[in-house]
Enzyme design. Sequence first.
Site, PDB file in Angstrom:
ATOM      1  N   LEU A  78     -26.393   2.620  44.005  1.00 46.19           N
ATOM      2  CA  LEU A  78     -25.151   3.289  43.615  1.00 46.19           C
ATOM      3  C   LEU A  78     -25.528   4.482  42.751  1.00 46.19           C
ATOM      4  O   LEU A  78     -26.373   4.342  41.854  1.00 46.19           O
ATOM      5  CB  LEU A  78     -24.247   2.371  42.781  1.00 46.19           C
ATOM      6  N   CYS A  79     -24.904   5.616  42.979  1.00 42.11           N
ATOM      7  CA  CYS A  79     -25.145   6.770  42.106  1.00 42.11           C
ATOM      8  C   CYS A  79     -24.725   6.390  40.681  1.00 42.11           C
ATOM      9  O   CYS A  79     -23.579   5.984  40.448  1.00 42.11           O
ATOM     10  CB  CYS A  79     -24.341   7.970  42.574  1.00 42.11           C
ATOM     11  N   ILE A  80     -25.650   6.535  39.753  1.00 40.10           N
ATOM     12  CA  ILE A  80     -25.382   6.036  38.395  1.00 40.10           C
ATOM     13  C   ILE A  80     -24.233   6.805  37.730  1.00 40.10           C
ATOM     14  O   ILE A  80     -23.375   6.189  37.079  1.00 40.10           O
ATOM     15  CB  ILE A  80     -26.676   6.055  37.543  1.00 40.10           C
TER      16      ILE A  80
END
Lengths: 130, 114
Positions: A78-80
Amino acid sequence: MQYTLLITGSPYQSKACHTALRFIRAALAKSPNSIKGVFFYEDAVLIGNHLAQPPRDEINLTQAWQDIAQQHHVPLYLCIAAAVRRGIVSDSESKRYELPHHTLAEHFQLEGLGTLVDMMNSTHKIIQFR
Amino acid sequence: MKRTLIHLNSSPYDSLACKEGLDLALVLATFEQAVDLCVSGAALALLTLEQNPTAEQGKNLHKLLDGLEFYDIENLFIEANAAIQPDTLWQSVQSLDSHQWQAMFSHYQQVFRF
């Protein structure tokens, strides 16, 4: 041929996560090493919320993706930045932001967009589901 | 090196899509990847001059445009359209006719839409 999947569509407002799931199942059935990894961006990061409780008569999409990760060892990123702004925080991020809980579901990892760039450069094709 | 096109098609004030598309473009450029932008539909609002949104209305993404050159993002394409007033748009856009616009997408190994 090895693919990276970029999923940007919300699991609630689109069928992006559902369609990508069908694609990845078909790809893995044909070739077990065909998927480099899956990167969730934009509202698609909501897939990694372990507090979400879908109705029992509906698909548990988060669980379905966790099953893929567990059975086929496909990394789910997941894109942080996208995740943290939407309340999806890992244990370490919850400590960093001094939050009482973490919400990241098992088998998902928070990573920066640089990880996506690495994946783009190390796979034949990247497919966006939106 | 793969060439990447980020296609912005969502309003900068309607969702985070436009912002997150620009973020991806900036990260690609930071990693020295060749990246261009193209803008269509509701995302054209991004290019309009003299924007001054409130916090409730959203971030002023227009301000990011002047910084693109520092990331070596040199091309931002739009499709020429009679409905667009060129003098109201950010000056560094490159306007393409319909044929050039359609051909543009096949010049890139990767196209991502936001």
